[in-house]
Design an enzyme around this catalytic site. Structure first.
Site, PDB file in Angstrom:
ATOM      1  N   HIS A  86       0.794  -1.233   0.175  1.00 40.99           N
ATOM      2  CA  HIS A  86      -0.172   0.106  -0.002  1.00 40.99           C
ATOM      3  C   HIS A  86       0.672   1.329  -0.031  1.00 40.99           C
ATOM      4  CE1 HIS A  86       0.983  -0.046   4.291  1.00 40.99           C
ATOM      5  NE2 HIS A  86       0.704   1.174   4.368  1.00 40.99           N
TER       6      HIS A  86
HETATM    7  C1  UD1 Z   1      -1.875   5.334   6.295  1.00 37.00           C
HETATM    8  C2  UD1 Z   1      -0.562   5.627   6.723  1.00 37.00           C
HETATM    9  C3  UD1 Z   1       0.464   4.542   6.367  1.00 37.00           C
HETATM   10  C4  UD1 Z   1      -0.042   3.337   7.128  1.00 37.00           C
HETATM   11  C5  UD1 Z   1      -1.363   2.931   6.458  1.00 37.00           C
HETATM   12  C6  UD1 Z   1      -2.026   1.700   6.850  1.00 37.00           C
HETATM   13  C7  UD1 Z   1      -0.131   8.279   6.694  1.00 37.00           C
HETATM   14  C8  UD1 Z   1       0.909   8.944   6.242  1.00 37.00           C
HETATM   15  N1  UD1 Z   1      -0.142   6.866   6.169  1.00 37.00           N
HETATM   16  O1  UD1 Z   1      -1.577   5.164   4.882  1.00 37.00           O
HETATM   17  O2  UD1 Z   1       1.763   4.852   7.115  1.00 37.00           O
HETATM   18  O3  UD1 Z   1       0.979   2.314   6.780  1.00 37.00           O
HETATM   19  O4  UD1 Z   1      -2.393   3.984   6.708  1.00 37.00           O
HETATM   20  O5  UD1 Z   1      -3.134   1.373   6.136  1.00 37.00           O
HETATM   21  O6  UD1 Z   1      -0.697   8.447   7.689  1.00 37.00           O
HETATM   22  N2  UD1 Z   1      -9.272   4.697   2.316  1.00 37.00           N
HETATM   23  C9  UD1 Z   1     -10.349   4.099   2.158  1.00 37.00           C
HETATM   24  N3  UD1 Z   1     -10.920   3.788   3.326  1.00 37.00           N
HETATM   25  C10 UD1 Z   1     -10.167   3.855   4.574  1.00 37.00           C
HETATM   26  C11 UD1 Z   1      -9.104   4.505   4.775  1.00 37.00           C
HETATM   27  C12 UD1 Z   1      -8.538   4.978   3.475  1.00 37.00           C
HETATM   28  O7  UD1 Z   1     -10.880   3.858   1.314  1.00 37.00           O
HETATM   29  O8  UD1 Z   1     -10.597   3.580   5.850  1.00 37.00           O
HETATM   30  C13 UD1 Z   1      -8.581   5.445   1.161  1.00 37.00           C
HETATM   31  C14 UD1 Z   1      -8.874   6.933   1.032  1.00 37.00           C
HETATM   32  O9  UD1 Z   1      -9.497   7.290  -0.167  1.00 37.00           O
HETATM   33  C15 UD1 Z   1      -7.413   7.460   0.731  1.00 37.00           C
HETATM   34  C16 UD1 Z   1      -6.661   6.151   0.591  1.00 37.00           C
HETATM   35  O10 UD1 Z   1      -7.338   4.921   0.907  1.00 37.00           O
HETATM   36  O11 UD1 Z   1      -7.069   8.203  -0.062  1.00 37.00           O
HETATM   37  C17 UD1 Z   1      -5.281   6.194   1.429  1.00 37.00           C
HETATM   38  O12 UD1 Z   1      -5.843   6.625   2.852  1.00 37.00           O
HETATM   39  P1  UD1 Z   1      -4.949   7.571   3.819  1.00 37.00           P
HETATM   40  O13 UD1 Z   1      -5.266   7.161   5.335  1.00 37.00           O
HETATM   41  O14 UD1 Z   1      -4.581   8.722   3.091  1.00 37.00           O
HETATM   42  O15 UD1 Z   1      -3.420   6.688   3.726  1.00 37.00           O
HETATM   43  P2  UD1 Z   1      -3.085   5.257   3.850  1.00 37.00           P
HETATM   44  O16 UD1 Z   1      -2.454   4.776   2.403  1.00 37.00           O
HETATM   45  O17 UD1 Z   1      -4.027   4.279   4.549  1.00 37.00           O
END
Ligand code: UD1
Length: 363
Positions: A204
């Site tokens: 991811h």
């Molecule tokens: C975040 C953390 C990362 C961790 C990871 C575990 C930061 C900078 N990154 O990354 O260190 O390893 O979490 O998962 O804080 N999304 C959903 N549903 C959710 C959550 C996210 O659909 O419940 C989608 C969102 O549209 C978003 C994307 O996933 O754009 C990424 O989510 P985000 O919280 O920005 O970062 P992660 O890649 O999950």
């Protein structure tokens, strides 16, 4: 003493669980604040249920956004809560945006903040988590490190020794407690996947999944590996979004699933032939389980998993993955040992350290 825990994203939940339990056992007042950074049920709520963490007292419901948007919104919504609740300590976990946002607000509001999983460094400032680690550690009043390399990094950066506590790994506390329960469900889970011998994949990191010209060759190689060793791939929403309809091309050799709960994922890790990942926590869990781990990154902030544990950082050439998987299938997997203090009692050491220092000023 009143301790307020700030969590927001999936890897935070297995870290807060043992600390909450240890402080509850010492009759302390606690508040759990969820920033809402992760909001899907399978990225958040399932962990609270399985890990036995009480429902968050407060949810800031920030959702996703750019780094600046997400960090700023957490700060904006957290500040009034902090001023109203007036905790003696705030604990922040790991390296996600919620961690740094809360630490910044505490520092400016003169509220003592402790950082659980302090001192880790990848020395790669292109990773958002590295920026979050550096800033959080700079601001925290107490720094709880999982391994001695964390202490060395902090001391090198000029952190005073009296702020650092080498406590061990809280994520392993949760693993030690819940592994028996995970093993109980392993047979039925494997039957569901029709698998006995398999590799487990998670990816991811933005550096691996955001650019499709890197992601597609990686999936092509995984697909080739999957012809020899079937792969199970619980897919993160970020990765799923980036793959889009291309996902369907890989179904023959890779079993994609939604993100799994803690117990199912742990059960799958424990019986995997190999785990291929770019996660931080999974490098640690595989080391504890003695399962070979191939980390698809150029570096790791958790070097003890490579020097002591079963982890191999393979870089980001997908062809190397095939070479290393072949070695494992030939019985040449790396053997590992347990890092010091990864013994299931790190959270108790954190609780004792906090109670020994009821306010930031005392140190
Ligand atoms: C975040 C953390 C990362 C961790 C990871 C575990 C930061 C900078 N990154 O990354 O260190 O390893 O979490 O998962 O804080 N999304 C959903 N549903 C959710 C959550 C996210 O659909 O419940 C989608 C969102 O549209 C978003 C994307 O996933 O754009 C990424 O989510 P985000 O919280 O920005 O970062 P992660 O890649 O999950």
């Amino acid at each position: 003493m009143h301790i307020l825990h700030v969590v927001g994203a999936r890897p935070n939940f297995m870290k807060v669980a043992p600390v909450y339990r240890a402080l509850a056992g010492r009759q302390q007042t606690q508040t759990i604040l969820h920033t809402g950074q992760h909001f899907d049920a399978n990225m958040s709520a399932v962990f609270f249920d399985e890990l036995g963490i009480p429902k968050p007292d407060i949810n800031l419901q920030v959702g996703s956004g750019s780094h600046a948007e997400q960090t700023a919104l957490i700060m904006q919504r957290f500040e009034p809560v902090l001023l109203e609740r007036k905790p003696d300590w705030v604990l922040v976990y790991g390296d996600v945006n919620s961690t740094v946002a809360a630490a910044l607000v505490c520092a400016k509001s003169l509220v003592a903040v402790g950082h659980v999983e302090a001192g880790l460094r990848s020395f790669d400032r292109t990773m958002p988590e590295e920026i979050n680690r550096i800033v959080t550690d700079r601001l925290a009043d107490l720094l709880f490190t999982p391994s001695a390399d964390g202490d060395e990094n902090l001391l090198r950066e000029g952190t005073p020794q009296q702020r650092i506590r080498l406590v061990g790994n809280v994520m392993i506390d949760t693993l030690v407690r819940l592994l028996p329960r995970a093993l109980e469900r392993r047979d039925s889970l494997l039957a569901r996947y029709h698998r006995r011998t398999y590799g487990l994949v998670t990816l991811h990191r933005p550096s691996n999944v955001d650019d499709r010209s890197a992601l597609i060759p990686l999936l092509d190689q995984l697909s080739a590996i999957g012809m020899k060793l079937p792969l199970i791939f619980p897919i993160h929403p970020r990765t799923r979004q980036r793959l889009g309809t291309d996902l369907a091309r890989y179904h023959a050799s890779i079993s994609f699933t939604e993100p799994l709960g803690y117990l199912d994922f742990l059960a799958l890790q424990s019986a995997a032939k190999v785990v291929i990942t770019d996660s931080g926590g999974i490098q640690e869990e595989t080391t504890h389980l003695g399962v070979p781990c191939l980390t698809f990154r150029e570096n790791t902030e958790r070097p003890i998993t490579t020097t002591v544990g079963t982890n191999l950082v393979v870089g980001t050439d997908p062809k190397r993955l095939r070479v290393e998987v072949d070695k494992i299938l030939r019985g040449e997997a790396k053997k590992g040992a347990q890092p010091p203090l990864w013994d299931g009692h790190a959270a108790e050491r954190i609780a004792d350290a906090l109670l020994a220092r009821p306010s930031a000023a005392a140190g």
